[in-house]
Design a protein around this motif. Structure first.
Motif, mmCIF file in Angstrom:
data_model
loop_
_atom_site.group_PDB
_atom_site.id
_atom_site.type_symbol
_atom_site.label_atom_id
_atom_site.label_comp_id
_atom_site.label_asym_id
_atom_site.label_seq_id
_atom_site.Cartn_x
_atom_site.Cartn_y
_atom_site.Cartn_z
ATOM 1 N N ASP A 1 0.754 -1.237 0.037
ATOM 2 C CA ASP A 1 0.048 -0.115 -0.050
ATOM 3 C C ASP A 1 0.838 1.105 0.138
ATOM 4 O O ASP A 1 0.491 2.247 -0.845
ATOM 5 C CB ASP A 1 -0.877 0.109 1.140
ATOM 6 C CG ASP A 1 -1.916 -1.254 1.128
ATOM 7 O OD1 ASP A 1 -1.989 -2.009 0.197
ATOM 8 O OD2 ASP A 1 -2.633 -1.242 2.064
ATOM 9 N N ARG A 2 1.962 1.332 0.894
ATOM 10 C CA ARG A 2 2.563 2.413 1.193
ATOM 11 C C ARG A 2 3.351 2.687 -0.341
ATOM 12 O O ARG A 2 3.507 3.942 -0.946
ATOM 13 C CB ARG A 2 4.060 2.370 2.007
ATOM 14 C CG ARG A 2 4.603 3.701 2.300
ATOM 15 C CD ARG A 2 5.501 3.506 3.404
ATOM 16 N NE ARG A 2 6.416 4.536 3.622
ATOM 17 C CZ ARG A 2 7.535 4.462 3.052
ATOM 18 N NH1 ARG A 2 8.218 3.451 2.253
ATOM 19 N NH2 ARG A 2 8.423 5.640 3.126
ATOM 20 N N MET A 3 4.148 1.721 -1.138
ATOM 21 C CA MET A 3 4.619 1.788 -2.131
ATOM 22 C C MET A 3 3.828 2.307 -3.352
ATOM 23 O O MET A 3 4.143 3.069 -3.989
ATOM 24 C CB MET A 3 5.526 0.649 -2.600
ATOM 25 C CG MET A 3 6.815 0.384 -1.786
ATOM 26 S SD MET A 3 6.463 0.022 0.114
ATOM 27 C CE MET A 3 5.976 -1.801 -0.201
ATOM 28 N N ARG A 4 2.620 1.816 -3.432
ATOM 29 C CA ARG A 4 1.653 2.042 -4.210
ATOM 30 C C ARG A 4 1.196 3.438 -4.245
ATOM 31 O O ARG A 4 1.245 4.158 -5.139
ATOM 32 C CB ARG A 4 0.361 0.914 -4.040
ATOM 33 C CG ARG A 4 -0.789 1.465 -4.923
ATOM 34 C CD ARG A 4 -2.122 0.984 -4.364
ATOM 35 N NE ARG A 4 -2.359 1.420 -3.173
ATOM 36 C CZ ARG A 4 -2.998 0.969 -2.455
ATOM 37 N NH1 ARG A 4 -3.757 -0.267 -2.411
ATOM 38 N NH2 ARG A 4 -3.321 1.563 -1.054
ATOM 39 N N LEU B 1 4.134 5.665 -5.652
ATOM 40 C CA LEU B 1 4.471 5.534 -7.090
ATOM 41 C C LEU B 1 3.344 6.406 -7.758
ATOM 42 O O LEU B 1 3.350 7.031 -8.693
ATOM 43 C CB LEU B 1 4.582 4.352 -7.242
ATOM 44 C CG LEU B 1 4.809 4.224 -8.662
ATOM 45 C CD1 LEU B 1 6.370 4.682 -9.067
ATOM 46 C CD2 LEU B 1 5.005 2.549 -9.420
ATOM 47 N N MET B 2 2.075 6.312 -6.941
ATOM 48 C CA MET B 2 0.811 6.905 -7.800
ATOM 49 C C MET B 2 0.899 8.264 -7.797
ATOM 50 O O MET B 2 0.554 9.017 -8.819
ATOM 51 C CB MET B 2 -0.429 6.381 -7.414
ATOM 52 C CG MET B 2 -1.093 4.832 -7.567
ATOM 53 S SD MET B 2 -1.371 4.966 -9.357
ATOM 54 C CE MET B 2 -2.884 5.841 -9.480
ATOM 55 N N GLU B 3 1.441 8.964 -6.664
ATOM 56 C CA GLU B 3 1.279 10.330 -6.549
ATOM 57 C C GLU B 3 2.486 10.861 -7.586
ATOM 58 O O GLU B 3 2.256 11.938 -8.210
ATOM 59 C CB GLU B 3 1.785 10.699 -5.172
ATOM 60 C CG GLU B 3 1.865 12.082 -4.857
ATOM 61 C CD GLU B 3 2.301 12.606 -3.334
ATOM 62 O OE1 GLU B 3 2.217 13.826 -3.264
ATOM 63 O OE2 GLU B 3 2.259 11.666 -2.576
ATOM 64 N N ASN B 4 3.684 10.196 -7.534
ATOM 65 C CA ASN B 4 4.731 10.618 -8.509
ATOM 66 C C ASN B 4 4.249 10.667 -9.883
ATOM 67 O O ASN B 4 4.375 11.592 -10.653
ATOM 68 C CB ASN B 4 6.070 9.688 -8.196
ATOM 69 C CG ASN B 4 7.136 10.246 -8.903
ATOM 70 O OD1 ASN B 4 7.851 11.105 -8.320
ATOM 71 N ND2 ASN B 4 7.792 9.525 -9.816
ATOM 72 N N SER C 1 7.140 -5.047 -10.877
ATOM 73 C CA SER C 1 6.844 -4.735 -12.282
ATOM 74 C C SER C 1 5.127 -4.837 -12.303
ATOM 75 O O SER C 1 4.676 -3.712 -13.012
ATOM 76 C CB SER C 1 7.086 -6.131 -13.035
ATOM 77 O OG SER C 1 8.514 -6.359 -12.954
ATOM 78 N N SER C 2 4.379 -5.556 -11.681
ATOM 79 C CA SER C 2 2.899 -5.207 -11.736
ATOM 80 C C SER C 2 2.553 -4.039 -11.405
ATOM 81 O O SER C 2 1.578 -3.432 -11.771
ATOM 82 C CB SER C 2 2.312 -6.350 -10.805
ATOM 83 O OG SER C 2 2.620 -7.717 -11.388
ATOM 84 N N LEU C 3 3.080 -3.244 -10.350
ATOM 85 C CA LEU C 3 2.691 -1.948 -9.728
ATOM 86 C C LEU C 3 2.962 -1.196 -10.899
ATOM 87 O O LEU C 3 2.150 0.007 -11.079
ATOM 88 C CB LEU C 3 3.352 -1.736 -8.460
ATOM 89 C CG LEU C 3 3.088 -0.371 -7.771
ATOM 90 C CD1 LEU C 3 1.683 -0.232 -7.625
ATOM 91 C CD2 LEU C 3 4.007 -0.048 -6.525
ATOM 92 N N GLY D 1 11.112 0.330 -1.571
ATOM 93 C CA GLY D 1 11.552 -1.109 -1.234
ATOM 94 C C GLY D 1 10.485 -1.979 -0.846
ATOM 95 O O GLY D 1 9.300 -1.463 -0.202
ATOM 96 N N PHE D 2 10.656 -3.084 -1.292
ATOM 97 C CA PHE D 2 9.614 -4.030 -1.240
ATOM 98 C C PHE D 2 10.096 -5.463 -0.568
ATOM 99 O O PHE D 2 11.073 -6.010 -0.923
ATOM 100 C CB PHE D 2 9.105 -4.860 -2.931
ATOM 101 C CG PHE D 2 8.357 -3.916 -3.528
ATOM 102 C CD1 PHE D 2 7.003 -3.898 -3.800
ATOM 103 C CD2 PHE D 2 8.993 -2.572 -3.966
ATOM 104 C CE1 PHE D 2 6.272 -2.804 -4.363
ATOM 105 C CE2 PHE D 2 8.138 -1.614 -4.877
ATOM 106 C CZ PHE D 2 6.704 -1.909 -5.207
#
Length: 330
Positions: free
Chosen positions: A104-107, A110-113, A137-139, A264-265
């Motif tokens: 969720d946090r990485m999503r 990345l979406m905001e950027n 990659s999916s994200l 980071g994942f």
């Protein structure tokens, strides 16, 4: 006294030059007529050269990379080839954004950027690194599709994938995209460098430091299992053999530093893994008693030796095939 006319040696009358033209005519090649001139070898060669140059120019005009004539209206995603060709991808292999669990946090970051970039605002190149199979990659593909969902065709983001082995042609791709009217995400999946591979220097120049710089309408997203993109033994070898080990190591790890955004994942928990399985089953209509679903999903992850989004998806494919359910969204 008047001069006497000269006599022929045989006494047959005065000599006449009438036979000389006859000799010339006798030497004329068969099939030619009076007034025609045979082309010299030099003239024939010149005509051949001109004809070949005309053909070459015509073929060159036809064989120009399709990218120069590309309007980018054909599709939202392309694959770059180092010969200067972009292959359109009508249907991108991806999952829906809401199906990606445990990231969720990485999503959100990345979406905001990505949304800022799509709106013409400053944004950072992004490196998505960490545990395998956790949706890096999916994200990227899901974020691209989500941003485009409500945009007009003229405002849609374009996703261009470049393969790892074609990194050295990246500057050429940047030059082609610089004057285009669209915004582009250049996507490099599973990026890493081994051995004496020096192609990472081309990527460094594009990210930051090159005299032209990155085009304003281009952003780079890369995924990797390594934080610094280089094998650990490469860095350690530099440290042990270099005269100035600090400088050698800095030169190699500086590639990662040129990505402004690091995401980071990490390995998911058991609860996150089960949430992924349930999310896929609900979305695709794969029905099984929850207790049995949990038991089989955990058994599957144990046999695989890991828990991740990829393992969850593989289990759902196995389960759907066994139950005779096609994986099409309800």
């Amino acid at each position: 006294m008047p001069r006497k006319p000269s006599k022929s040696p045989a006494g047959k009358g005065p000599r006449t030059p009438a036979r000389k033209p006859a000799l010339v005519a006798a030497k004329r090649p068969k099939g030619t007529t009076k007034g025609t001139v045979k082309a010299s070898p030099d003239l024939s060669q010149e005509r051949i050269v001109r004809a070949l140059e005309t053909i070459a120019a015509h073929l060159s005009a036809q064989g120009k990379p399709a990218l120069e004539r590309e309007s980018f209206k054909e599709a939202d995603a392309y694959v770059w080839h180092p010969d200067g060709r972009l292959a359109a991808v009508p249907r991108v292999s991806r999952v829906e954004l809401f199906l990606l669990k445990g990231v969720d946090r990485m999503r959100d970051i990345l979406m905001e950027n990505t949304e800022r970039f799509a709106n013409g605002l400053p944004a950072n190149n992004a490196l998505l690194w960490g545990a395998r199979g956790m949706g890096k990659s999916s994200l990227v593909k899901a974020a691209h599709a989500s941003i485009n969902a409500e945009r007009k065709p003229a405002d849609r983001l374009k996703l261009i994938e470049i393969h790892r082995e074609d990194i050295e042609s990246l500057p050429m791709l940047m030059e082609k995209l610089r004057d285009a009217s669209f915004h582009f995400i250049v996507f490099i999946d599973d990026l890493s460098f081994d051995g004496n591979d020096a192609s990472y220097k081309s990527l460094k120049a594009v990210l930051e430091g090159g005299i032209e710089g990155r085009p304003e309408n281009v952003i780079l997203y890369a995924t990797s299992n390594r934080r610094h993109l280089l094998a650990r033994d490469m860095i350690e070898n530099e440290r042990s053999t270099a005269i100035n080990p600090g400088e050698a190591v800095e030169e190699k790890v500086s590639l990662s530093d040129r990505f402004g955004l690091w995401l980071g994942f990490h390995r998911c928990s058991q609860d996150e893994y089960l949430a992924m399985v349930r999310g896929y089953c609900s979305h695709f209509g794969v029905k099984l008693d929850d207790e049995a679903l949990e038991r089989e999903a955990l058994e599957w992850s144990t046999t695989r030796g890991s828990r991740s989004g990829r393992v969850a998806w593989q289990f759902v494919q196995e389960l759907a095939g066994r139950l005779g359910v096609k994986l099409t969204a309800k």
